[in-house]
Enzyme design. Structure first.
Site, PDB file in Angstrom:
ATOM      1  N   CYS A   1       0.832  -1.206   0.000  1.00  0.00           N
ATOM      2  CA  CYS A   1       0.000   0.000   0.000  1.00  0.00           C
ATOM      3  C   CYS A   1       0.865   1.255   0.000  1.00  0.00           C
ATOM      4  CB  CYS A   1      -0.950  -0.011   1.199  1.00  0.00           C
ATOM      5  SG  CYS A   1      -0.151  -0.178   2.820  1.00  0.00           S
TER       6      CYS A   1
ATOM      7  N   HIS B   1       0.808   4.551  10.066  1.00  0.00           N
ATOM      8  CA  HIS B   1      -0.056   3.478   9.556  1.00  0.00           C
ATOM      9  C   HIS B   1      -1.058   3.028  10.604  1.00  0.00           C
ATOM     10  CE1 HIS B   1      -1.219  -0.206   7.493  1.00  0.00           C
ATOM     11  NE2 HIS B   1      -0.456   0.135   6.466  1.00  0.00           N
TER      12      HIS B   1
END
Length: 340
Positions: free
Chosen positions: A155, A182
């Site tokens: 990602c 994150h």
């Protein structure tokens, strides 16, 4: 006619991939015919129907004991621990979407091919011996029909690599430092627990900001070899369940300004990278990007330039939904490649 797809591993990415196939227009070309997951079919069905992050599944979901039933589609649910035991030949599988996160090496991936699948796409960074690592919107031209094992990056690489490529071509990147902020992941406990070799990951995901190791700088080296050795990366997990932020610091060779940098990003977001890269100047919080299918959205209100050559950028990305859509973009483009 749709390609026949199997999902191996039905965690956060596997579930997001299945939902995106039905919700984002991929179903016409990609038909999921099997899911391999060690959990029981009742749990698979329940976690498909209800999702804390992405809401209820928009179509009817049930099961008949061996198959997940979605809007008339019948998806075989398997519980195989070994890739060598997969019935991919019997099921005529064109592509395995490898979403288990449990391996990233070519020899293990090859077992899926030996079991009858024609191709395998990793949902995570893989070893250098795969046929290609493809970031959609950056290097999908590397895809070829004869390839059998490909990785879709991560990602964070999907978020940052198109931005670095763009700014390097415009301003010349000398060096950089990234910090990925994150959301919590399922390798973290809700309360302090054992079962982690990284002692920091034994701590409660919901109570702390936790630094963890990252290989993002190695991914940048591999994907942008002209920038090899110029980046270092940090990564911290924070107590949210989805949407992450990349804090990017760049030292560039050309004099610039925050206005100029934002102009570069905005032009790309409205032009060649439309639908993949976003740009905003609204007053956002992370939750605003939940289920945003773009690889990343640069927050222009946070762009800074110090001394004319030091750039700071912040880029939001839905680490589940955005990546699932990019993985499917790669899958679709790859399967549509024609042999010479």
């Amino acid at each position: 006619m749709a390609y026949r797809v199997a999902i191996n591993g039905y965690g956060r990415i596997g579930q997001s991939v299945l939902r995106a196939i039905y919700e984002c227009g991929y179903r016409e070309q990609l038909q999921v015919v099997a899911i391999n997951e060690l959990s029981d079919i009742e749990t698979v069905t329940y976690l498909t129907r209800y999702d804390t992050t992405h809401g209820r599944f928009p179509l009817p979901v049930s099961h008949n004991g061996t198959e997940l039933l979605i809007n008339g589609d019948r998806i075989r649910v398997l519980n195989e621990a070994s890739p060598s035991a997969m019935p991919w030949q019997t099921l005529d599988i064109d592509l395995v979407l490898e979403c288990s996160g449990s391996f990233s090496d070519r020899p293990t991936a090859q077992q899926h091919l030996d079991s009858g699948a024609r191709k395998l796409l990793f949902s995570q960074p893989a070893g250098s011996d795969v046929d290609a690592t493809v970031i959609y919107g950056f290097n999908q031209q590397l895809l070829a029909a004869e390839q059998t094992i490909v990785a879709a990056g991560s990602c964070s690489t999907n978020c940052i690599v198109p931005i670095l490529d763009l700014l390097h071509r415009e301003l010349g990147i000398i060096s950089g430092l990234t910090t990925t902020i994150h959301s919590a992941m399922n390798d973290q406990p809700v309360i302090d627990s054992y079962h982690q070799t990284d002692l920091r990951l034994t701590r409660s995901a919901m109570q702390s900001i936790i630094p963890v190791n990252t290989g993002l700088h190695r991914g940048i080296d591999r994907l942008l070899p002209e920038l090899a050795g110029r980046f270092e990366s940090l990564h911290v997990r924070v107590p949210t369940i989805n949407v992450s932020l990349l804090d990017i610091s760049l030292n560039v060779s050309e004099e610039t300004s925050a206005v100029h940098v934002n102009q570069i990003i905005r032009r790309a977001a409205e032009g060649p990278l439309k639908g993949l890269l976003g740009y905003t100047e609204e007053a956002h919080a992370s939750v605003d990007f939940n289920r945003d299918s773009r690889s990343g959205v640069v927050d222009g209100t946070q762009t800074r330039v110090s001394g004319g050559k030091m750039i700071k950028l912040m880029c939001w990305f839905d680490n589940e939904w955005g990546f699932a859509n990019r993985m499917l973009d790669v899958a679709q483009a790859w399967l549509n490649c024609r042999s010479d």
